[in-house]
Design a protein around this motif. Structure first.
Motif, short mmCIF file in Angstrom:
data_model
loop_
_atom_site.label_atom_id
_atom_site.label_comp_id
_atom_site.label_asym_id
_atom_site.label_seq_id
_atom_site.Cartn_x
_atom_site.Cartn_y
_atom_site.Cartn_z
N ARG A 37 -25.16 76.64 5.05
CA ARG A 37 -23.88 76.93 4.37
C ARG A 37 -22.79 77.27 5.39
NH1 ARG A 37 -27.42 79.22 0.64
NH2 ARG A 37 -27.19 81.30 1.52
N ALA A 38 -23.15 77.95 6.45
CA ALA A 38 -22.16 78.37 7.44
C ALA A 38 -21.71 77.25 8.36
CB ALA A 38 -22.73 79.52 8.28
N HIS A 39 -22.58 76.23 8.57
CA HIS A 39 -22.29 75.23 9.60
C HIS A 39 -22.21 73.79 9.11
CE1 HIS A 39 -22.72 78.40 12.52
NE2 HIS A 39 -23.94 78.67 12.07
N LEU A 40 -22.39 73.55 7.83
CA LEU A 40 -22.40 72.18 7.33
C LEU A 40 -21.09 71.45 7.62
CD1 LEU A 40 -24.12 70.13 5.78
CD2 LEU A 40 -23.00 70.91 3.70
N HIS A 41 -20.00 72.17 7.65
CA HIS A 41 -18.70 71.53 7.92
C HIS A 41 -18.60 70.96 9.33
CE1 HIS A 41 -18.16 75.53 9.64
NE2 HIS A 41 -17.11 75.05 10.29
N LEU A 42 -19.57 71.26 10.20
CA LEU A 42 -19.55 70.78 11.57
C LEU A 42 -20.29 69.45 11.74
CD1 LEU A 42 -20.20 74.21 13.31
CD2 LEU A 42 -18.00 73.05 12.96
N LEU A 43 -20.72 68.86 10.62
CA LEU A 43 -21.38 67.55 10.61
C LEU A 43 -20.48 66.54 9.91
CD1 LEU A 43 -23.84 69.57 10.86
CD2 LEU A 43 -25.15 67.79 9.75
N GLU B 7 -24.15 61.92 11.42
CA GLU B 7 -25.36 61.42 10.77
C GLU B 7 -25.04 60.16 9.99
OE1 GLU B 7 -26.89 64.49 8.25
OE2 GLU B 7 -25.17 64.46 6.92
N THR B 8 -26.08 59.35 9.81
CA THR B 8 -25.95 58.11 9.06
C THR B 8 -27.28 57.83 8.38
OG1 THR B 8 -25.21 55.84 9.16
CG2 THR B 8 -26.63 56.58 10.94
N PHE B 9 -27.24 57.01 7.37
CA PHE B 9 -28.45 56.62 6.64
C PHE B 9 -28.45 55.11 6.51
CE2 PHE B 9 -27.19 60.81 5.21
CZ PHE B 9 -28.35 61.53 5.45
N ILE B 10 -29.62 54.55 6.36
CA ILE B 10 -29.73 53.11 6.15
C ILE B 10 -30.63 52.85 4.96
CG2 ILE B 10 -29.42 52.55 8.60
CD1 ILE B 10 -32.55 51.95 8.46
N GLU B 11 -30.55 51.64 4.45
CA GLU B 11 -31.48 51.17 3.44
C GLU B 11 -32.55 50.39 4.19
OE1 GLU B 11 -29.77 49.29 -0.07
OE2 GLU B 11 -27.83 50.01 0.63
N SER C 214 -17.18 60.86 6.45
CA SER C 214 -16.87 61.86 5.42
C SER C 214 -17.63 63.13 5.74
CB SER C 214 -17.25 61.34 4.03
OG SER C 214 -18.66 61.30 3.88
N SER C 215 -17.41 64.14 4.92
CA SER C 215 -18.19 65.37 5.11
C SER C 215 -19.65 65.08 4.79
CB SER C 215 -17.64 66.48 4.21
OG SER C 215 -17.66 66.06 2.86
N ALA C 216 -20.53 65.85 5.40
CA ALA C 216 -21.97 65.62 5.27
C ALA C 216 -22.48 66.05 3.89
CB ALA C 216 -22.71 66.41 6.35
N PRO C 217 -23.51 65.38 3.39
CA PRO C 217 -24.14 65.81 2.15
C PRO C 217 -24.65 67.25 2.27
CG PRO C 217 -24.95 63.64 2.78
CD PRO C 217 -24.13 64.16 3.92
N ARG C 218 -24.56 67.99 1.21
CA ARG C 218 -24.88 69.42 1.26
C ARG C 218 -26.35 69.74 1.48
NH1 ARG C 218 -20.69 72.42 0.66
NH2 ARG C 218 -18.93 71.75 -0.58
N HIS C 219 -27.22 69.10 0.76
CA HIS C 219 -28.64 69.47 0.81
C HIS C 219 -29.49 68.28 1.25
CE1 HIS C 219 -27.79 73.23 -1.22
NE2 HIS C 219 -27.06 72.56 -2.08
N LEU C 220 -29.92 68.29 2.48
CA LEU C 220 -30.86 67.29 2.97
C LEU C 220 -31.95 68.03 3.73
CD1 LEU C 220 -28.52 64.47 4.29
CD2 LEU C 220 -29.91 64.46 2.24
N GLY C 221 -33.05 68.26 3.05
CA GLY C 221 -34.15 69.03 3.63
C GLY C 221 -34.60 68.51 4.98
N PRO C 222 -34.87 67.20 5.13
CA PRO C 222 -35.32 66.71 6.44
C PRO C 222 -34.31 66.98 7.55
CG PRO C 222 -35.80 65.09 4.75
CD PRO C 222 -34.96 66.15 4.10
N ARG C 223 -33.03 66.77 7.27
CA ARG C 223 -32.00 67.05 8.28
C ARG C 223 -31.97 68.53 8.63
NH1 ARG C 223 -26.42 66.88 5.93
NH2 ARG C 223 -27.23 68.81 5.06
N ASP C 224 -31.97 69.37 7.61
CA ASP C 224 -31.88 70.81 7.85
C ASP C 224 -33.10 71.32 8.61
OD1 ASP C 224 -29.50 70.64 6.48
OD2 ASP C 224 -30.35 71.37 4.59
N ARG C 225 -34.28 70.78 8.32
CA ARG C 225 -35.48 71.17 9.07
C ARG C 225 -35.41 70.66 10.51
NH1 ARG C 225 -37.52 70.22 4.02
NH2 ARG C 225 -38.12 68.08 4.46
N PHE C 226 -34.90 69.44 10.70
CA PHE C 226 -34.77 68.88 12.05
C PHE C 226 -33.84 69.75 12.89
CE2 PHE C 226 -32.42 66.20 15.05
CZ PHE C 226 -33.46 65.72 15.81
N ILE C 227 -32.72 70.16 12.31
CA ILE C 227 -31.77 71.00 13.03
C ILE C 227 -32.33 72.41 13.20
CG2 ILE C 227 -29.47 72.07 12.89
CD1 ILE C 227 -28.53 69.49 11.48
#
Length: 91
Positions: free
Chosen positions: A28-34, A79-83, A7-20
């Protein structure tokens, strides 16, 4: 034997955005590319060494082209997440 859903990526993920390295404007400009892996299941009775990694690699090679066909833009990151209490996060 396996099921994957994206699916489309979650909008606000601080750790991901800092990693990138994204600023808020860049996010906002590039989230659709995830793309976000919402489901990944291999039936539990199937025991094939390396199957999970093989399936994930095969899908990663084609998901951008599929996304391009459907949504008219490519995917550059998956991207993916796990429990972690339930899963090791490894294939």
């Amino acid at each position: 034997m396996a099921c994957l859903a994206w699916s489309s990526a979650p909008r606000h993920l601080g750790p991901r955005d800092r990693f990138i390295g994204w600023s808020a404007v860049q996010r906002r400009a590039h989230l659709h590319l995830l793309a976000y892996n919402t489901r990944y299941l291999i039936v539990p009775w199937l025991r094939v060494p390396g199957l999970a990694s093989h399936v994930l690699a095969a899908v990663a090679r084609v998901v951008s082209a599929d996304w391009q066909r459907l949504y008219r833009h490519p995917i550059y990151l998956l991207e993916t997440f796990i429990e972690p209490q339930r899963f090791g996060g490894t294939c």
